[in-house]
Write a protein that holds these residues in place. Sequence first.
Motif: not given
Length: 251
Positions: A77, A172-173, A187, A195, A199, A202
């Motif tokens: 991500r 991000d991830g 992350t 966040r 993340t 996600h």
Amino acid sequence: MHTIGERLKQARLAAGMSQRRLAELAAPLTAMAISNYENDRFTPGSEVLLRLAKALNVRFEYFFRPVSVVLSPPQYRKHSRLGAKAQTSLESRIADAVERYLTVEGVFGEGRFKPPALKPVHVESFAEVEEASEKLRAAWSLGQDPIDDLCEVLEDRGVKVLLLDGADDKFDGFSCWANETVPVVATGMGKPGDRQRFTLAHELGHLALDLEDAEDPERLAHRFAGAFLVPREAALREFGTRRGHLSIPEL
């Protein structure tokens, strides 16, 4: 088990160094010597290994670690500006972190930490994502309440959670399978807590869902994150079915 050369290359890539730069920091060495070591044409002696370890900021025993990890093709991500060099560095850092993770677990005996029941489910719609999230929560005995500590939930069920310090701001991830059996999510350490939570959820979606042929896999993984963190039943219980907006104090 990785060779010393493979270990050296992994540490160098994780540090984001060129062979020439590493040779300068571990002088007297040449870039050709580093290349020969990494390709196992020659084996560095203990004195050289000590200099290399210092230059790479790793322990001497890192080169002889018994556990080795191969990462499956990862999912990121990320912002589009995260370049290939930064990705390579992150993947090398993550492989090293997972190896250390598994080495520590090995101290407690084989089979003590089992991989979770996490088989990717094929989805094509938001409704199927919601259903997949509910089934995973049921399999993990999470009930219908929102999750207070996502890291604890994931680690208790065998998912390796990595919070990377000093990661590229554009990162991000990340999610992948280590050695094809160990689920990994990561992350950045410096990201805000909300966040980080979203993340990680996600990235869990990328592991729990089969998104290979999906038209918009990122949106489906987003939906999974929301459904997993706050199930539909909990949201309706809290807000009802006829709400048009949420206020800042409520959030």
